[in-house]
Design a protein around this motif. Structure first.
Motif, short mmCIF file in Angstrom:
data_model
loop_
_atom_site.label_atom_id
_atom_site.label_comp_id
_atom_site.label_asym_id
_atom_site.label_seq_id
_atom_site.Cartn_x
_atom_site.Cartn_y
_atom_site.Cartn_z
N GLY A 53 0.82 -1.20 0.00
CA GLY A 53 0.00 0.00 0.00
C GLY A 53 0.86 1.26 0.00
N ILE A 54 0.24 2.37 -0.28
CA ILE A 54 0.97 3.62 -0.44
C ILE A 54 1.61 4.08 0.87
N ASP A 55 1.03 3.70 2.02
CA ASP A 55 1.57 4.12 3.32
C ASP A 55 2.93 3.49 3.60
N LYS A 56 3.22 2.39 2.94
CA LYS A 56 4.48 1.67 3.18
C LYS A 56 5.62 2.12 2.26
N ILE A 57 5.32 3.00 1.30
CA ILE A 57 6.35 3.44 0.36
C ILE A 57 7.26 4.44 1.04
N ASN A 58 8.55 4.15 1.01
CA ASN A 58 9.56 5.02 1.60
C ASN A 58 10.16 5.88 0.48
N LEU A 59 9.73 7.11 0.39
CA LEU A 59 10.17 7.99 -0.70
C LEU A 59 11.67 8.27 -0.68
N PRO A 60 12.28 8.53 0.50
CA PRO A 60 13.74 8.72 0.49
C PRO A 60 14.49 7.53 -0.09
N LEU A 61 14.06 6.31 0.25
CA LEU A 61 14.71 5.12 -0.32
C LEU A 61 14.50 5.03 -1.83
N PHE A 62 13.31 5.41 -2.26
CA PHE A 62 13.02 5.41 -3.69
C PHE A 62 13.98 6.34 -4.44
N PHE A 63 14.12 7.56 -3.94
CA PHE A 63 14.98 8.54 -4.62
C PHE A 63 16.46 8.15 -4.53
N MET A 64 16.86 7.58 -3.41
CA MET A 64 18.25 7.14 -3.27
C MET A 64 18.55 5.99 -4.24
N MET A 65 17.62 5.06 -4.35
CA MET A 65 17.77 3.95 -5.30
C MET A 65 17.84 4.47 -6.72
N LEU A 66 16.99 5.43 -7.02
CA LEU A 66 16.95 6.03 -8.34
C LEU A 66 18.28 6.69 -8.68
N LEU A 67 18.80 7.46 -7.75
CA LEU A 67 20.06 8.17 -7.98
C LEU A 67 21.23 7.19 -8.11
N ALA A 68 21.26 6.17 -7.27
CA ALA A 68 22.35 5.19 -7.33
C ALA A 68 22.37 4.48 -8.67
#
Length: 317
Positions: A53-68
């Motif tokens: 669900g959307i409440d479990k999405i960690n946006l900082p991790l998403f952006f860090m993964m994206l950048l890496a």
């Protein structure tokens, strides 16, 4: 990139010195390839919505993964630039976006050090991701960086073998999608592997299109790519088959109930796939095949975004 060129055994810096500006450095990143790095992150993250669900999405991790992932892909492109120059494959008349060293006068060692710095930055980001997920990801990250380096580096570069397409599809498709999903959910399910297949195939298609364009030059320089092994006409047929399988796979996903019919939105990218295939037919001059190669990369980009959108719509409705 790999047109015929006389190779000197000594490795010297190019004499060419041209104007340096932001677009020179931008081209060094080979931006048209970067979508193959961040689209899989989108797909893995969007499917994580179906699990947590959307409440479990960690946006900082998403952006860090994206950048890496973008940093690793950009570094891989720079290693490609460096080693193609070192082996005498790039020159001022080479076709393609590469050529920062031979055409723009950027020092070869600068390109190499910049690639290493991008790897270092991605490792620091990886530490952050591991702290918030699992340290097993560090092993996978290091393996991915090793593949990025040895794709054109080392005594037997992957790019010189028939396994370039499979390697790119596996690491930039299946593995990135799986990692993006894992850091959000803490688990891996069979469905995420199955869902990653069409995107992985299209990432491999980008490499195949590059090898079709460079077939003659690669052959003269001793490479044994898939395009060389099967021949130009069969390579075009393989490319068309990769497109077809990707779309058929989406149909199978719907009929097996894994996703809803929203995923059929990917069919909007079919005209690009057709243009890419037709663009190679009857062509032998690398410059003439550039539009087809561009269309192949665009197919992956459009398909990937639409695939992620279809998964999002499936979750919302």
């Amino acid at each position: 990139m790999n047109m015929k060129v006389e190779t000197n055994s000594s490795f010297t810096e190019p004499k060419t010195k041209q104007r340096k500006s932001w677009h020179v450095w931008w081209n060094l990143l080979r931006p048209h390839t970067l979508t193959a790095a961040f689209i899989p992150v989108f797909i893995g993250t969007v499917y994580a919505l179906h699990i947590g669900g959307i409440d479990k999405i960690n946006l900082p991790l998403f952006f860090m993964m994206l950048l890496a992932c973008i940093l690793i892909q950009a570094a891989t492109n720079m290693f490609n630039e460096y080693f193609d120059y070192k082996r005498g494959l790039d020159h001022e008349g080479s076709v393609g976006i590469g050529g920062a060293i031979v055409r723009e006068g950027i020092q070869a060692k600068t390109v190499l050090y910049l690639a290493y710095s991008f790897f270092a930055a991605s490792m620091l980001i990886g530490i952050y991701i591991c702290i918030h997920s699992s340290w097993w990801l560090a092993l996978i990250g290091l393996l991915s960086m090793a593949v990025g380096y040895f794709y054109t580096g080392g005594p037997l570069p992957i790019a010189y073998t028939p396994f370039g397409e499979v390697t790119a599809g596996l690491f930039m498709g299946v593995i990135i999608i799986g990692l993006a999903f894992f850091i959000q959910t803490g688990t891996i399910v069979p469905e995420i592997i199955i869902l990653s297949v069409p995107t992985s195939i299209l990432i491999g298609a980008i490499l195949l299109s590059n090898n079709i364009r460079d077939l003659d030059g690669d052959q003269e320089n001793g490479r044994k790519t898939l395009a060389i092994l099967v021949g130009r006409q069969n390579a075009i047929r393989v490319l068309a088959g990769m497109f077809i399988i990707s779309y058929i796979w989406c149909v199978a996903l719907v009929f097996t109930g894994m996703v809803s019919a929203w995923i059929f939105i990917v069919f909007l990218s079919i005209p690009k796939a057709i243009a890419a295939t037709k663009g190679f037919i009857g062509k032998r001059i690398p410059l003439e095949m550039m539009p087809a190669m561009k269309a192949t990369a665009q197919t992956n980009t459009i398909f990937g975004f639409l695939f992620a959108l279809g998964l999002l719509l499936d979750y919302l409705f």
